[in-house]
Structures are given as structure tokens and as C-alpha cells.
Write a protein that holds these residues in place. Structure first.
Motif, PDB file in Angstrom:
ATOM      1  N   GLU A  42       0.752  -1.241   0.164  1.00 43.61           N
ATOM      2  CA  GLU A  42      -0.098   0.127  -0.022  1.00 43.61           C
ATOM      3  C   GLU A  42       0.796   1.356   0.278  1.00 43.61           C
ATOM      4  O   GLU A  42       0.928   1.956  -1.084  1.00 43.61           O
ATOM      5  CB  GLU A  42      -0.878  -0.003   1.196  1.00 43.61           C
ATOM      6  CG  GLU A  42      -1.501   1.245   1.501  1.00 43.61           C
ATOM      7  CD  GLU A  42      -2.306   1.124   2.866  1.00 43.61           C
ATOM      8  OE1 GLU A  42      -2.249   2.021   3.502  1.00 43.61           O
ATOM      9  OE2 GLU A  42      -2.514  -0.089   3.334  1.00 43.61           O
TER      10      GLU A  42
ATOM     11  N   LEU B 220      -8.490  -0.618   0.789  1.00 43.47           N
ATOM     12  CA  LEU B 220      -8.011   0.647   0.294  1.00 43.47           C
ATOM     13  C   LEU B 220      -9.153   1.871   0.348  1.00 43.47           C
ATOM     14  O   LEU B 220     -10.016   1.575  -0.391  1.00 43.47           O
ATOM     15  CB  LEU B 220      -7.286   0.300  -1.043  1.00 43.47           C
ATOM     16  CG  LEU B 220      -6.279  -0.211  -1.096  1.00 43.47           C
ATOM     17  CD1 LEU B 220      -5.525  -0.574  -2.713  1.00 43.47           C
ATOM     18  CD2 LEU B 220      -5.047   0.551  -0.423  1.00 43.47           C
TER      19      LEU B 220
ATOM     20  N   GLU C  62      -6.404   7.128   0.390  1.00 42.67           N
ATOM     21  CA  GLU C  62      -5.085   6.451   0.345  1.00 42.67           C
ATOM     22  C   GLU C  62      -4.774   6.140  -0.936  1.00 42.67           C
ATOM     23  O   GLU C  62      -3.590   6.482  -1.273  1.00 42.67           O
ATOM     24  CB  GLU C  62      -5.042   4.866   1.155  1.00 42.67           C
ATOM     25  CG  GLU C  62      -5.341   4.892   2.628  1.00 42.67           C
ATOM     26  CD  GLU C  62      -5.609   3.519   3.075  1.00 42.67           C
ATOM     27  OE1 GLU C  62      -5.002   3.092   4.193  1.00 42.67           O
ATOM     28  OE2 GLU C  62      -6.308   2.930   2.483  1.00 42.67           O
ATOM     29  N   LEU C  63      -5.708   5.961  -1.948  1.00 46.81           N
ATOM     30  CA  LEU C  63      -5.479   5.922  -3.423  1.00 46.81           C
ATOM     31  C   LEU C  63      -5.020   7.478  -3.839  1.00 46.81           C
ATOM     32  O   LEU C  63      -3.884   7.451  -4.667  1.00 46.81           O
ATOM     33  CB  LEU C  63      -6.506   5.507  -4.228  1.00 46.81           C
ATOM     34  CG  LEU C  63      -7.131   4.104  -3.984  1.00 46.81           C
ATOM     35  CD1 LEU C  63      -8.348   3.723  -4.597  1.00 46.81           C
ATOM     36  CD2 LEU C  63      -5.979   3.093  -4.270  1.00 46.81           C
TER      37      LEU C  63
ATOM     38  N   THR D 220      -8.906  -3.563  -2.347  1.00 43.40           N
ATOM     39  CA  THR D 220      -7.619  -4.222  -1.212  1.00 43.40           C
ATOM     40  C   THR D 220      -6.675  -3.956  -1.568  1.00 43.40           C
ATOM     41  O   THR D 220      -6.143  -3.969  -3.011  1.00 43.40           O
ATOM     42  CB  THR D 220      -8.092  -5.545  -0.714  1.00 43.40           C
ATOM     43  OG1 THR D 220      -7.824  -6.574  -1.911  1.00 43.40           O
ATOM     44  CG2 THR D 220      -9.330  -5.707  -0.164  1.00 43.40           C
ATOM     45  N   ASP D 221      -5.381  -4.002  -0.884  1.00 37.41           N
ATOM     46  CA  ASP D 221      -3.943  -4.264  -1.316  1.00 37.41           C
ATOM     47  C   ASP D 221      -3.564  -5.584  -1.465  1.00 37.41           C
ATOM     48  O   ASP D 221      -4.231  -6.546  -1.121  1.00 37.41           O
ATOM     49  CB  ASP D 221      -2.981  -3.252  -0.365  1.00 37.41           C
ATOM     50  CG  ASP D 221      -3.083  -3.922   1.070  1.00 37.41           C
ATOM     51  OD1 ASP D 221      -3.591  -4.914   1.160  1.00 37.41           O
ATOM     52  OD2 ASP D 221      -2.552  -3.035   1.888  1.00 37.41           O
TER      53      ASP D 221
ATOM     54  N   ILE E 167      -3.751  -2.979  -7.396  1.00 33.28           N
ATOM     55  CA  ILE E 167      -4.768  -3.145  -6.406  1.00 33.28           C
ATOM     56  C   ILE E 167      -5.532  -4.173  -6.806  1.00 33.28           C
ATOM     57  O   ILE E 167      -5.531  -4.845  -7.973  1.00 33.28           O
ATOM     58  CB  ILE E 167      -5.536  -1.618  -6.558  1.00 33.28           C
ATOM     59  CG1 ILE E 167      -6.016  -1.457  -7.987  1.00 33.28           C
ATOM     60  CG2 ILE E 167      -4.734  -0.723  -5.763  1.00 33.28           C
ATOM     61  CD1 ILE E 167      -6.872  -0.098  -7.803  1.00 33.28           C
TER      62      ILE E 167
END
Length: 381
Positions: free
Chosen positions: A55, A345, A349-350, A338-339, A238
Motif C-alpha cells: 500500500e 484501500l 489512500e489511493l 484491497t492491497d 490493487i
């Protein structure tokens, strides 16, 4: 026929019917466990491309020298997707694609060689040479080890414009070049010697004089380029993880095809191309081969989206497009992002990861090898 023969025939037919009924029952049982019906809403079109990291650690520099496997996957993706597309019209990915066999295909062939990533060696001709004599000799010089070799010429000795070899032309000056680095690593001493040996053989055949560069200096430059490329060699991924039951491979294939993704030639991934037929990102599903595997019986709960940072054009916002597509697809099929450790995620965060990409893009720009450019696609291959 006597009674024994009738009995044997009856027994054989009974066994055969039993096998058929058992296989049909197994088939129905597995189909109930895997497939889902397709959503009826119209599927939107977005994009995809390569590799798995963590991540926040997604943007950490690659530790090993240029990751040969990751390089190879990206290169194959570009080649295979272009071959699969009915609209692809550009030149082949072979290192000797500069040796054109059709004079009308490219009336003004462009130069490929560039001092930023190539070791360029001049060939001084004693007399002009026609392309028909030169091209068969040049075709023997395709690679030195894992590094491609290119040959270009000038129609006039005083011209500043180099061009790829093309039948029908006449050249007053020539140069031969070998790429200094790619994902197989930097040009080494053995590859340099192989290149010079081939170049000298060509010079002898053309009665030309070769300006040989210093091997130690050239190899040192190659290592510097490789070290820089290793710092910029980042692949992001991802996942879309199912909220419930697994998906069948047939279901994923239908969605990817309807969304405009192209299946790679080896059948292992779907690829989204930009307007120039270059990969933006890729979709992989549970290591399934969509050409060889039984798509009804194969399935999984994770779809992986892959993005090769230096190989995709920055101006197309490839990471944002990949995330948008992954989000849209997740909403349609009942999944969440998700990572690689199956941690959820968030949109924040992205967005943070996308901001960190700016630093990497700036580093490539400073080296005059912008992401997605022909030079970058050659270096990261």
C-alpha cells in the motif's frame, strides 16, 4: 447372439450411462458454486497494467536491478495487446523494426537511436552504399546478449538527420548503436565485446572504418543508467476482492471484454490500451489462462489490476484511470478494493499514492526520459 453377449452389452451400456450421469451431476454442482449472473446495467469503459507492491510501500524503489520479470511482462503486454487489436497500425516490437521491408510503409522513417540510452558508434564509409546491400548485413546484428542493436544512416554526410534503414535509399554515413540498459540489467563487458565484434564485421563488409569507444567508460555509463532506472522502476497493483461468493473465470472474461479490454496473446491477462495502442494497465484473475483453462470450472475471489509506472504516459493519468475502473467494476460486481495483503484501500489512500507518483514522474522528466515516452518504453522493457 447368446444370452452372455446380451448381458455384457447391457452391462457396458449401464456403466457408460452411469459415467455420463455422474459427470453431468459434478458439472451442475460446480456451476452452482461459481458463476453469477451478469449485471444488466450498461458496462463502462476505463483501463489497466502491472505489478504488486504494498500500500504505502508501493512507491519504494525496486531493490533488485531492474526486475527482469516485471520488465518482460510489461514488454509482452505491449506486444500482445497491439497484436490483438484490430485497430493497431504501428510498427512491430522487434529490436530490428527499423529495418523496413516496405518503402511505402513509412516514407519518412524516424530515428530510434538516442545518446541518452544508447552507445553510438560511427561508421565512416569509403563510398556511399545502397540500402539493398546494407539491410541484409544489418539484419544479422539484432542483439548483443539481451541488448538490442540499431543501425541508422544519413542520406548526406553533412545532414544532421539520422533515419532508420529503408529500401531504395542511399547512405553517405552510418552509425550503429547498442542499448545501454534495460530490465535485464546494464550492458556488461561480454555484451559490449559481442557488439563491437559484430560492428567490426559489418565495417569490414562495407569497407568502412569503425570508431570503437572505450569499453570501461561505456560499461560505467551503462551501470549509471541502470542504477537510475532501478530507482524509477515501480509497478503498482490493487485488487478487487469479492464481498461474497467467488466469480467464475467466464464471468470475468465477459465483463472485461464488454468493457473494451483486449486479451493478451498468451491468454493470461486483459489489457487496456490508450489511443496510441500502448498499455495503460492490465487485469489478471487468479493466475487463470483464458485461452487454455476451463473457464466454467475455474474461479476466484480476487481480480488484480496492474500498472507499470514508467511505461504508461503520465498525461493519461493512468493510475487514476486504473483506480476509477477498479472502483466502478467493484460496485457493479459486489467487491471492495484491497492491497496485496487484503487490507481495504480507501479513496484517500489511493489519492495519497497518486500524489507520491509526482516525485517519480519529475525524476524521469529531469532525466529527459518522461514516463510513457518511446525512450522510457525502450529502457523499461
Amino acid at each position: 447372439m447368446d444370452e452372455l453377449q446380451f448381458a455384457l452389452i447391457g452391462a457396458g451400456v449401464s456403466v457408460l450411462l452411469g459415467v455420463i450421469i455422474y459427470n453431468a451431476w459434478q458439472h451442475i454442482k460446480i456451476r452452482r458454486a461459481l458463476p453469477r449472473s451478469l449485471p444488466t446495467t450498461e458496462l463502462k469503459q476505463k483501463e489497466h497494467i502491472e505489478e504488486i507492491v504494498d500500500e504505502i510501500a508501493l512507491l519504494n524503489p525496486v531493490q533488485t536491478s531492474l526486475q527482469p520479470q516485471a520488465y518482460m511482462q510489461c514488454d509482452e503486454a505491449a506486444k500482445e495487446a497491439t497484436l490483438s487489436s484490430t485497430s493497431a497500425t504501428n510498427s512491430p516490437a522487434d529490436p530490428t523494426s527499423h529495418l523496413l521491408t516496405n518503402a511505402n510503409r513509412n516514407p519518412k522513417p524516424r530515428s530510434i537511436i538516442d545518446h541518452r540510452i544508447d552507445c553510438i558508434v560511427p561508421l565512416h564509409l569509403s563510398a556511399p552504399i545502397v540500402a539493398e546491400k546494407l539491410i541484409p548485413l544489418a539484419q544479422r546484428l539484432r542483439r548483443a546478449g539481451n541488448k538490442p542493436i540499431f543501425i541508422e544512416g544519413k542520406a548526406s554526410a553533412n545532414s544532421a538527420s539520422w533515419q532508420n534503414l529503408q529500401p531504395g535509399d542511399r547512405y553517405q554515413a552510418l552509425c550503429i548503436a547498442v542499448q545501454l540498459a534495460n530490465r535485464s540489467g546494464p550492458l556488461n563487458e561480454l555484451e559490449f565485446s559481442e557488439f563491437i565484434t559484430g560492428a567490426q564485421t559489418l565495417a569490414d563488409a562495407l569497407d568502412a572504418e569503425l570508431e570503437c569507444p572505450d569499453m570501461t567508460a561505456t560499461v560505467a555509463i551503462a551501470r549509471e543508467l541502470d542504477a537510475f532506472a532501478a530507482q524509477c522502476d515501480v509497478q503498482l497493483s490493487i485488487n478487487a476482492t469479492s464481498d461474497g461468493a467467488p466469480w467464475s473465470a467466464q464471468y470475468i472474461q465477459t465483463i472485461a471484454t464488454q468493457d473494451g479490454l483486449l486479451l493478451s496473446r498468451d491468454g493470461t491477462r486483459f489489457i487496456k490500451l490508450d489511443a496510441q495502442q500502448n498499455p495503460i494497465f492490465m487485469l489478471q484473475f487468479n493466475n487463470i489462462n483464458f485461452l487454455r483453462d476451463d473457464l466454467t470450472f475455474k474461479g476466484g475471489q480476487n481480480i488484480t489490476f496492474l500498472f507499470d509506472v514508467p511505461a504508461a504516459d503520465e498525461e493519461a493519468f493512468p493510475f487514476r484511470l486504473m483506480c476509477n475502473y477498479a472502483t466502478s467494476l467493484s460496485q457493479r460486481i459486489g467487491a471492495h478494493l484491497t492491497d496485496d495483503k487484503q487490507r481495504a484501500l480507501s479513496a484517500a489512500e489511493l489519492a495519497a499514492i497518486e500524489q507520491q507518483l509526482i516525485t517519480l514522474y519529475a525524476k524521469l522528466e529531469a532525466a529527459q526520459i518522461p514516463a510513457g515516452s518511446p525512450l522510457a518504453r525502450r529502457l523499461f522493457i
